[in-house]
Write a protein that holds these residues in place. Sequence first.
Motif, PDB file in Angstrom:
ATOM      1  N   LEU A  13       0.905  -1.176   0.010  1.00  0.00           N
ATOM      2  CA  LEU A  13       0.055   0.000  -0.012  1.00  0.00           C
ATOM      3  C   LEU A  13       0.736   1.156   0.011  1.00  0.00           C
ATOM      4  N   ASN A  14       1.835   1.035   0.798  1.00  0.00           N
ATOM      5  CA  ASN A  14       2.831   2.230   0.753  1.00  0.00           C
ATOM      6  C   ASN A  14       3.634   2.536  -0.640  1.00  0.00           C
ATOM      7  N   ASN A  15       3.453   1.493  -1.364  1.00  0.00           N
ATOM      8  CA  ASN A  15       4.157   1.577  -2.751  1.00  0.00           C
ATOM      9  C   ASN A  15       3.232   1.930  -4.087  1.00  0.00           C
ATOM     10  N   GLU A  24      -9.604  -9.840  -0.881  1.00  0.00           N
ATOM     11  CA  GLU A  24      -8.219  -9.701  -0.668  1.00  0.00           C
ATOM     12  C   GLU A  24      -7.476  -9.648  -1.729  1.00  0.00           C
ATOM     13  N   ALA A  25      -6.972  -8.345  -2.455  1.00  0.00           N
ATOM     14  CA  ALA A  25      -6.650  -8.364  -3.509  1.00  0.00           C
ATOM     15  C   ALA A  25      -6.003  -7.016  -3.409  1.00  0.00           C
ATOM     16  N   ILE A  26      -5.094  -6.624  -4.325  1.00  0.00           N
ATOM     17  CA  ILE A  26      -4.362  -5.121  -4.745  1.00  0.00           C
ATOM     18  C   ILE A  26      -4.649  -4.733  -6.145  1.00  0.00           C
ATOM     19  N   GLU A  79       3.296 -14.058  -1.179  1.00  0.00           N
ATOM     20  CA  GLU A  79       4.377 -13.340  -1.760  1.00  0.00           C
ATOM     21  C   GLU A  79       4.627 -13.646  -3.220  1.00  0.00           C
ATOM     22  N   LEU A  80       3.854 -14.263  -3.816  1.00  0.00           N
ATOM     23  CA  LEU A  80       3.705 -14.013  -5.400  1.00  0.00           C
ATOM     24  C   LEU A  80       3.202 -12.609  -5.762  1.00  0.00           C
ATOM     25  N   ASP A  81       2.331 -12.226  -5.197  1.00  0.00           N
ATOM     26  CA  ASP A  81       1.583 -10.901  -5.530  1.00  0.00           C
ATOM     27  C   ASP A  81       2.803  -9.810  -5.143  1.00  0.00           C
ATOM     28  N   ARG A  82       3.387 -10.023  -4.160  1.00  0.00           N
ATOM     29  CA  ARG A  82       4.310  -8.919  -3.563  1.00  0.00           C
ATOM     30  C   ARG A  82       5.640  -8.877  -4.658  1.00  0.00           C
ATOM     31  N   LYS A  83       5.976 -10.079  -4.986  1.00  0.00           N
ATOM     32  CA  LYS A  83       7.089 -10.198  -6.247  1.00  0.00           C
ATOM     33  C   LYS A  83       6.752  -9.646  -7.544  1.00  0.00           C
TER      34      LYS A  83
END
Length: 92
Positions: A13-15, A24-26, A79-83
């Motif tokens: 969220l900070n990015n 639960e998705a961005i 972690e896949l979403d973060r990557k």
Amino acid sequence: MTKLSDDAKQELLNNGWAMVAGREAIHKTYVFKNFVEAFGFMTQAAIWAEKLNHHPEWSNVYKTVEVTLTTHDVGGLSELDRKLAAKLDALV
């Protein structure tokens, strides 16, 4: 694979990513100079998605690319979403 911690979600969220209402998705909107740049971004992003074996929900209208990330196997963010989010951000 497990869900991301609250701290890891906050980092996304900070990015510039935003939580999607009701799941639960961005989500993030990328705007480019023109269609060719937007399509180029999607082409590069597709290569990373294949490498990670993690594929976004996305759409493109002219110079705008809308991206939503979630990991269906864990019912939320992993972690896949973060990557993948980091790789997409690095492409612009």
